[in-house]
Design an enzyme around this catalytic site. Structure first.
Site, PDB file in Angstrom:
ATOM      1  CG  HIS A   1      -2.868   3.423  -5.662  1.00  0.00           C
ATOM      2  ND1 HIS A   1      -2.743   4.761  -5.951  1.00  0.00           N
ATOM      3  CD2 HIS A   1      -1.955   3.159  -4.697  1.00  0.00           C
ATOM      4  CE1 HIS A   1      -1.802   5.282  -5.187  1.00  0.00           C
ATOM      5  NE2 HIS A   1      -1.300   4.337  -4.418  1.00  0.00           N
TER       6      HIS A   1
ATOM      7  CG  ASP B   1     -10.930   1.012 -12.934  1.00  0.00           C
ATOM      8  OD1 ASP B   1      -9.912   0.809 -12.254  1.00  0.00           O
ATOM      9  OD2 ASP B   1     -11.039   0.676 -14.131  1.00  0.00           O
TER      10      ASP B   1
ATOM     11  CD  GLU C   1      -2.534   0.058  -2.828  1.00  0.00           C
ATOM     12  OE1 GLU C   1      -3.147   0.785  -2.035  1.00  0.00           O
ATOM     13  OE2 GLU C   1      -1.300  -0.058  -2.835  1.00  0.00           O
TER      14      GLU C   1
HETATM   15  O1  9MR Z   1      -5.045  -3.708   3.233  1.00  0.00           O
HETATM   16  C1  9MR Z   1      -4.827  -2.781   4.286  1.00  0.00           C
HETATM   17  C2  9MR Z   1      -6.125  -2.509   4.968  1.00  0.00           C
HETATM   18  O2  9MR Z   1      -6.635  -3.687   5.578  1.00  0.00           O
HETATM   19  C3  9MR Z   1      -5.927  -1.424   6.012  1.00  0.00           C
HETATM   20  O3  9MR Z   1      -7.179  -1.076   6.550  1.00  0.00           O
HETATM   21  C4  9MR Z   1      -5.266  -0.208   5.370  1.00  0.00           C
HETATM   22  C5  9MR Z   1      -4.982   0.904   6.359  1.00  0.00           C
HETATM   23  O4  9MR Z   1      -3.993   0.532   7.256  1.00  0.00           O
HETATM   24  O5  9MR Z   1      -4.058  -0.568   4.762  1.00  0.00           O
HETATM   25  C6  9MR Z   1      -4.218  -1.521   3.741  1.00  0.00           C
HETATM   26  O6  9MR Z   1      -2.979  -1.861   3.257  1.00  0.00           O
HETATM   27  C7  9MR Z   1      -2.280  -0.961   2.437  1.00  0.00           C
HETATM   28  C8  9MR Z   1      -0.933  -0.741   3.082  1.00  0.00           C
HETATM   29  O7  9MR Z   1      -1.109  -0.017   4.260  1.00  0.00           O
HETATM   30  C9  9MR Z   1       0.062  -0.070   2.160  1.00  0.00           C
HETATM   31  N1  9MR Z   1       0.172  -0.767   0.918  1.00  0.00           N
HETATM   32  C10 9MR Z   1      -1.107  -0.915   0.233  1.00  0.00           C
HETATM   33  C11 9MR Z   1      -2.104  -1.643   1.095  1.00  0.00           C
HETATM   34  C12 9MR Z   1      -3.433  -1.845   0.366  1.00  0.00           C
HETATM   35  O8  9MR Z   1      -4.144  -0.677   0.177  1.00  0.00           O
END
Ligand code: 9MR
Length: 835
Positions: free
Chosen positions: A656, A704, A713
């Site tokens: 992503h 994927d 991501e």
């Molecule tokens: O990596 C983060 C994960 O640990 C959390 O559970 C999640 C929900 O808050 O968010 C992930 O981080 C994302 C962030 O909020 C926005 N940018 C992308 C990050 C990776 O998916």
């Protein structure tokens, strides 16, 4: 790779020819959760809405004062359409007061082609609306959108029983997992463990054969039945072919009538990954043009520098009511596939880059990463780390303002943007979010670390960092519970954390290591994280940072009172992860009943603990644990795929991202080689995963697909442990039979005496001894050996013979900066590490 992508797309568009034509309203249902029996997912809303279920219906308060219909939207994405098929679209809706809305089935990106556009006249009592249309194209990701903006007054909208029937039967998703014999598709290190897993019905041991590239069997044996593996739900057996050590390309492993994908046995397996996983950061940079000559195919204009349509990060105001100043927070790395920049995960990322450098400074040189700073005399990994560290410094509340010294938690777009979107084309206003204690402590920790790491190269930058670290620490102590709001997740992630005592511990540890000051020692010693069992099975990450403090105190020379206990505690952690690993038939040192968001980074961080245990003891079992753990990341897993782009025959390609969005726009690239995917996530929060993976066993909760942001991501904080572990695995230094004593006396001017004893069995005909200083210490004058220095790395050379059991001695006079000047602890003789 190609096969896998084709399979994924085929699945979304399948059966165009094979399925008999349905009367549209008897066709298969394409909408997920149109009855709102399961809450509001996978429906999304614009940031001005709070989605909620009220009496079994989805209801929202639509704000007044918007100009365009599309200023307020509820939608669902990733609906497959098949060209020529007729679809029945229906829903119930009500409006209070009565309103005309817009209901669309459309292309989810510019030019937003509408396949159906309706204008339901909605009443307070509610009606059912029905439409039909024929799809003019086949599309894996059409969007249903209810547009409700453009009203001066606020109103309330409710909907229910949303249905899109017709087209192809949504196929049960079956990932293409290839041969049932699962191996590390990149390969195995000659001297390391070599394990594989075979998925089978058999419960009795199976015969296996290892074949070389010519098809000749070079080893054979029997597998070990493991029963049903909880992380995959599969019956599996494991295969151990560690006995075969001969390097070669194109080996395969055969068992139960299946042959694995090919792999190598080679010494240099991780050399490129060590570099690629770090090169990843340059292309994540904000605020600077990415040069195509440095990254062919990845060049792009600078993002967020204030050139339209960007609003730029050069003068960013706060969210309304948060502050009344603007800050220049340009630069830094984009967090992930979004354009946000967040201090807490930036903190752990830049820390782990500096930490892999501190582990073995001689291994990191200038010109390694092909970045704009290459050739400036500073190791490239430090130049890259500095790009982020400068950004973290810029997030600190200026002196004279309220909460001065604290760090803003994050800066990102006011609203979520769609994919694809190049950084320089993002039109959203950018906003600073409130300062938080967690962000402030991340700044304190990384700035304290940067103060020692950068000291040999740039004294002014080092001093700036130390001053910022001290100010951040003091501000965090004065404001210990400013927690980031878990609901502040519009336009960017929340990154909220309810417990910051671990961040306090990590920051105190870094400040103590750099300054040696009592205040920080006392804080460290009094923290529950200093002695508690912090080695959680789920691993450490941006929100669990006590482990960073403990690992730093164990490995970076310092005078904490109970240092030996701290070091032993790391071994306890490593033992725990080894035990978890032994229980896993796929060999991953991670075994919770459900997998977390970014599980791959947690697997890798558990491997960091084992790697540090190896560094502290030289015990092979810990290094073997790290090597085996990597097999899981690179293909020995339930999906038979590598999670590192470009490594292994089948690897993640569609992470992503708004700019590596090749799956959506063929003119854009896939993520660069060496990009880690977050990996299986049992909670499957995104619509694609919810559509395809309902009920998945942990290892199968991954796809994927570019829109699967919860499983696939890429992030700066996930590539950091990949880089750390790749550097560890690429390190070919062996054990040297040597014992080094280093004693120093004096302060700013000191004299050191060093003895090297040959404890091995071979006579050394000339030797060189290497170590690195923790900071800006300099050798001025030496005797008994020729001592030279490059940055913090010192090499003492002698042409003398050193027989087994013999000792050589030399000395030098040096200068040290203010603060502690602990003796180096890691020494290499003729390239191998003394244990
Ligand atoms: O990596 C983060 C994960 O640990 C959390 O559970 C999640 C929900 O808050 O968010 C992930 O981080 C994302 C962030 O909020 C926005 N940018 C992308 C990050 C990776 O998916």
């Amino acid at each position: 790779m190609i096969r896998r992508l084709a399979a994924a797309l085929a699945l979304l568009t399948a059966f165009a020819l094979a399925t008999p034509a349905h009367a549209a309203d008897e066709g298969p249902e394409q909408i997920v959760n149109g009855t709102f029996d399961e809450g509001t997912g996978p429906w999304w809303g614009t940031g001005n809405l709070t989605l909620g279920v009220d009496d079994g219906r989805m209801c929202v308060d639509v704000p007044g004062g918007t100009a365009n219909p599309w200023d307020v939207i509820i939608g669902q994405d990733n609906l497959p359409l098949v060209e020529g098929e007729t679809y029945a679209f229906s829903f119930y809706a009500s409006a209070t007061p009565a309103k005309v809305g817009r209901a669309l089935v459309q292309l989810p990106v510019d030019p937003w082609t509408q396949y159906l556009s309706a204008a339901p006249e909605m009443s307070v009592s509610g009606n059912v609306y029905r439409y039909t249309f024929t799809a003019p194209v086949s599309l894996p990701n059409a969007q249903v959108a209810f547009q409700m903006g453009g009203s001066a007054e606020p109103w309330r909208f409710c909907m229910d029983d949303v249905s899109l029937r017709g087209g192809a039967e949504p196929e049960e998703y079956e990932p293409d997992t290839g041969p049932r014999v699962r191996v590390n598709m990149v390969g195995y290190l000659p001297s390391g463990p070599k394990n594989a897993t075979v998925v089978t019905e058999a419960t009795e041991p199976l015969k296996w054969e290892l074949k070389d590239a010519s098809g000749r069997t070079v080893a054979r044996g029997k597998s070990d039945p493991r029963g049903v593996d909880a992380s995959s739900g599969q019956n599996v057996q494991s295969i151990d072919f560690s006995g075969h050590r001969k390097p070669g390309a194109g080996y395969t492993l055969t068992a139960d009538g299946e042959t694995s994908r090919p792999f190598d046995i080679a010494e240099n397996l991780y050399d490129e990954m060590r570099v690629d996983s770090l090169k990843f950061y340059y292309t994540q940079r904000s605020g600077i043009e990415i040069r195509d000559d440095l990254r062919p195919g990845y060049g792009r204009p600078a993002g967020h520098v204030g050139t339209a349509p960007n609003r730029g990060d050069t003068s960013v105001p706060c969210q309304p009511g948060v502050c009344d100043y603007s800050l220049d927070v340009s630069g830094g790395w984009y967090d992930a596939g979004d354009h946000g920049k967040y201090v807490v995960n930036g903190g752990i990322s830049v820390h782990q880059l500096m930490s892999l450098y501190e582990r073995d400074k001689a291994a990191f040189a200038d010109r390694q990463l092909r970045i704009p700073e290459s050739g400036n005399g500073v190791p490239d990994v430090l130049d890259e780390a500095r790009w982020e560290q400068e950004f973290l410094l810029s997030m600190q509340v200026p002196q004279g303002e309220r909460l001065a010294g604290m760090a803003h938690h994050k800066i990102h777009d006011a609203q979520w943007t769609g994919l694809p979107l190049m950084p320089h084309l993002d039109p959203q206003p950018r906003e600073l979010h409130p300062p938080s204690t967690a962000a402030t402590l991340n700044l304190a920790a990384t700035a304290a670390q940067a103060a020692r790491v950068f000291a040999p190269y740039d004294a002014a930058f080092a001093a700036r960092n130390l001053a910022a670290a001290r100010r951040a620490w003091a501000a965090a102590v004065a404001n210990p519970d400013l927690l980031a709001d878990p609901n502040d997740g519009v336009g960017g992630g929340a990154y909220s954390d309810t417990d910051v005592s671990d961040e306090f511990y990590w920051a105190a540890a870094e400040l103590f290591i750099t300054t040696g000051e009592k205040e920080f020692a006392q804080f460290v010693l009094a923290s529950p994280h200093h002695t508690g069992d912090i080695w959680r099975e789920r691993g450490f990450d941006w929100g669990n940072t006590a482990q960073l403090g403990r690992l730093e105190l164990a490995t970076v020379p310092n005078a904490i009172r109970d240092r030996e206990r701290v070091r032993r505690s790391v071994l306890e952690g490593a033992e725990k992860y080894l035990a978890v690993q032994r229980d896993q038939a796929y060999g991953q040192p991670y075994g919770p009943p459900d997998y977390d968001w970014g599980s791959n980074n947690l697997v890798l961080n558990n491997m960091v603990v084992m790697a540090v245990a190896y560094d502290l003891t030289g015990k092979e079992k810990y290094r073997a644990g790290v090597r085996e753990g990597m097999d899981y990341i690179l293909g020995r897993n339930a999906l038979n795929q590598s999670y590192v782009t470009g490594y292994g025959e089948v690897s993640s390609q569609n992470q992503h991202s708004r700019w590596y969005a090749r799956q959506l726009d063929a003119s854009l690239p896939n993520p660069p080689r060496g990009t880690l995917s977050g990996g299986p996530n049992s909670a499957i929060q995104d619509p694609v995963a919810q559509r395809l993976l309902q009920g998945c066993e942990p290892q199968f909760c991954y796809v994927d697909h570019i829109e699967s942001w919860a499983t696939n991501e890429l992030t700066i904080n996930w590539n950091a442990p990949l880089a750390w572990i790749s550097a560890f695995l690429a390190d070919r230094s062996g054990h040297a039979g040597c014992d080094v004593r280093y004693t120093a006396q004096g302060g700013r001017n000191f004299v050191a005496h060093v003895t090297v004893r040959n404890t091995g069995g071979k006579s050394l005909d000339g030797w060189n001894l290497r170590w690195s200083f923790p900071g800006a210490q300099r050798v001025r004058d030496s005797w008994g050996a020729a001592v030279s220095q490059d940055g913090p790395v010192v090499t003492a050379k002698s042409r003398g013979k050193l027989r087994p059991g013999a000792t050589a001695a030399f000395g030098f006079a040096g200068t040290a900066p203010a603060g502690p000047n602990p003796s180096p602890e890691v020494f290499h003789v003729n390239g191998d590490r003394c244990r």
